[in-house]
Design an enzyme around this catalytic site. Sequence first.
Site: not given
Lengths: 608, 608
Positions: B117, B336, B357, B406
Amino acid sequence: MPERDLQYLSDLAAQLRVDSVRSSAAAKSGHPTSSMSAADLMAVLFTCHLHYDFARPENPANDHLIFSKGHASPLLYSLYKAAGAITDEELLSFRKQGSPLEGHPTPRLPWVDVATGSLGQGLPVGVGIALAARLERLPYRVWVLCGDGELAEGSIWEAAEHAGDAGLANLTLIVDVNRLGQRGPTRHGWDTGAYARRFGAFGWHTIEIDGHDPGQIDFALSDARNTRRRPTVILAKTRKGEGVLEVENREGAHGKALKDPVTAIGELGGPRDLTVDVHRPEPGAEPYRFGAGALSLPEYAVGERVATRTAYGEALAAVGAARGDVVALDGEVADSTKTEEFATAFPERFFEMYIAEQQLVAAAIGLQVRGWIPYAATFAAFLTRAHDFIRMAAVSRASIRLVGSHAGVSIGEDGPSQMGLEDLAMMRAVHGSTVLYPCDANQAAALTAAMAGLDGVSYLRTTRGETPVIYPPGEHFSVGGSRVLRQSPADRATVVTAGVTVHEALAAADELAAQGVAIGVIDLYSVKPVDAAALAEAATTTGNLITVEDHRPEGGLGDAVLDAVSELGPRVVKLAVRDLPGSATPGQQLANARIDRHAIAEAVKRLL
Amino acid sequence: MPERDLQYLSDLAAQLRVDSVRSSAAAKSGHPTSSMSAADLMAVLFTCHLHYDFARPENPANDHLIFSKGHASPLLYSLYKAAGAITDEELLSFRKQGSPLEGHPTPRLPWVDVATGSLGQGLPVGVGIALAARLERLPYRVWVLCGDGELAEGSIWEAAEHAGDAGLANLTLIVDVNRLGQRGPTRHGWDTGAYARRFGAFGWHTIEIDGHDPGQIDFALSDARNTRRRPTVILAKTRKGEGVLEVENREGAHGKALKDPVTAIGELGGPRDLTVDVHRPEPGAEPYRFGAGALSLPEYAVGERVATRTAYGEALAAVGAARGDVVALDGEVADSTKTEEFATAFPERFFEMYIAEQQLVAAAIGLQVRGWIPYAATFAAFLTRAHDFIRMAAVSRASIRLVGSHAGVSIGEDGPSQMGLEDLAMMRAVHGSTVLYPCDANQAAALTAAMAGLDGVSYLRTTRGETPVIYPPGEHFSVGGSRVLRQSPADRATVVTAGVTVHEALAAADELAAQGVAIGVIDLYSVKPVDAAALAEAATTTGNLITVEDHRPEGGLGDAVLDAVSELGPRVVKLAVRDLPGSATPGQQLANARIDRHAIAEAVKRLL
């Protein structure tokens, strides 16, 4: 290009590398290797192609340069030094407390348009600036430096699509294809053809070059400047850490100062003190601005039923008539958000961004770089798609106006995917933001107009369904204010709410009054900044607050109220949307979420 | 294909259109026209190519079908009816309160893998399911139906890149190119070649067809099934509202029930009652799972200095050794976030998602559809890029584990673009989420392990810098719990905090104790759910709470505490990051933000 010029460019690039190594060494951190790969590209750009007046960064004819790979800040600052904009001492303040030379560039430096450091943002923002150039009828160019790794970001392809389709020939993307990301090799390594095929398919002119050959770079930049009707991408094969054996083309050399800067500087031929005389743009250019008139907001009669989204659309058109610097953008839902009113009235100043919310917000950021006053709208739920751009807009000190329609469960049957239920939390947590949530059409219109004058990121939350007009036309609603809608000395509790649930609270107050229970009602249309004084008065007089919001319990209006009165210690009960809604009518949704008039009345009784 | 079969497919498609019109008419809303354009495509898929056991949706050999264009839910539900999965009566409950047939599909229906949706999400999630098939060594296929408008979303191109690069031949994207978006024509209209060039450049097999010709559709779907080493996109030219003159290929006919459904149904040949016997997959298939052993978490000695991100990485590797169903994903920052520990130990179960991402989170969602236990990590700041996917994961009832490293200003010199300062607000507002923020390595390890067993969206916030270990190895930290680190009857206030500022609070308590002021300290490592009982006790005993967080003041730990004690009325002072940080050392950052030991001690004194 004459041999003498090539030597100069080579020397300048070496100086930029040396200064990147030096500044990172002084800081004991930073990204020298990502700077060194792009040094030749930028040396040629600054020497031969950029038009920029470093003494007058506000010159409207200046080109724009965005380091989308913001971690290459040592290179950018070394360029500023070579251009005479900063001293060597300033360069060496890199990453130190108080220095404007931050780890990633921000507009604390007058030559930086927008903050970067979250990858994939520089190009979409550059698209916005390139769009502004068309509005302004100015010949400045937009240069964006990207890394190869960040081309994996979807936002890059939203931008590629928009720029290719719009034919933004004034936009040039320079990709520093240094093959190595943070953790290891990028997906395509040095296969510049892979990127060229992609950008070519999106309608771009593509050039593949050796990014360490000044002659090739110069040719490519000239070609980009001479290309018509299409944006250009220069895909430059480079080596990370170029010129220093300790790090050149090696994994594990990302994002740290060199171990042995002295040897590195020696390898690079030692420090130099070259200056680069960047071409200044032609004088006398002025950006075109559209005509303007007096502000005549739409007026709605008390008792009429009008959706706040409709009032936003009509008010925005009025603001557009009053101010020639207002522009509007929408994410292919202008008929729902009602931005369409503006689009119809001012087609030249309306930007259809299609279903690409990151580019929607990025274009707004780019347009405000050039002094435009952008309003960008989509469904409140879908603004979450652009959260990282909104976050970074605050770091950029950008002034943008966002409008989220279809907030809350009150949209009804469409279900949770379309419901903005997290937007207040998202927008409140943005640094320096303003969050407004009107309950009626006149208030929505007034706040829409007020947003034009706000600095920073501001947000207007609108409702899909019609709500009764309760304020007469022409009333002023200050940002940071609130309205007391019900108040009496007999009040035993105060309901604090905004938007669609204001009407539920008023109905609950009537229902309770009929039962002999007096309560106050505050319309907290300014969720941030919040009217702490009014809330404190309510908290201390009745001692009982009930917050109601068509939003999740976390981070929204209720939390804003709790925060404002936290040192006073009233009892606060929060009504909010706690379950996962399905499909239902708007009225059923409010009842199911227990934020309707009956739930409010019950909460009051339970509290007392 | 024999004429008889073509007639059946044509009749079935007409039935799907009729049922889409009928269900939308009964609901008085919905998207019949967007359903009608794709009816032929889906009729052929269901009749000839889909392998699915509707009686056993949990059959591991079933294909997966995702309606990325979730607004075409009337078509999906009409297909379910034709396949015998729901009755006509159920079909007509569409969009009504209580019906699992919501406006947009959700996993309340057992045949729906994920909620859609929010456009542009189905394909990236499909990539995750297609990746799972490789892990499981099963031949099921993933079919995704997209609209043309949603191809503007960057997330589509993150998915195109990942699928093309990974050569996901088991993934087929069917694009219903009906030319019309919500507001008007799409950018490329019926130019299927424009899309073919783009997908082709990203390494896909592309097929352009007439989307209303069953023979062409059947050929294309067969071609997709027979294609090796590449995903396939079928670009089908269609007409929105096909078959009904009122709406066919007309603007302004998006997202609403037809005005005259009776005439429309007549035009479509009236209601039918065809059934489709969907092929069931071969019996006996079982997904491959990796071997497992006993859980042996890393142990850190009290007093040692270890970053919580390091503990996460080492603990995740331990969890991976203990459970064969755990997988890990990272956004090109595994060195990291420290996901690298897992990647090194279990390369087959590690997914490098590069700097994308949205696809990172979508792949996690897809993997959990197949029963995997995904952990997806990147910098906390960059998880905002995936906010809409995280929001929708909750609507999908997906169980994913997100890890943001971080966090906060304590990262130091890199500056605000890299600082997760809004992540707690974002994650708390997600429906049903769990938010954890450990302060030491043993706690981080324990919580990392605990997350494997959590339902819904859970989040672990980790810190870049080293912090002292304060808890002995092996301690249990329950989700929803907290730890009282300092407490005495003489306490005049209680500091409530988590993560890096726990250590600042302890130092402040020591400093104040030396001055004769006793304060309590609570480690609120579970920010959601929050330990309301412990907070209530502190609120009622000392009456003064001071919350401290390396996060914006809005929506984070402070608001969680305020919410928990709101009905008790203690005084609460909130310390949080109120300004825009620049570059500085971690210690300077904490001091500048006024969340370090000195600021805490001062706040206590001011309050008392």
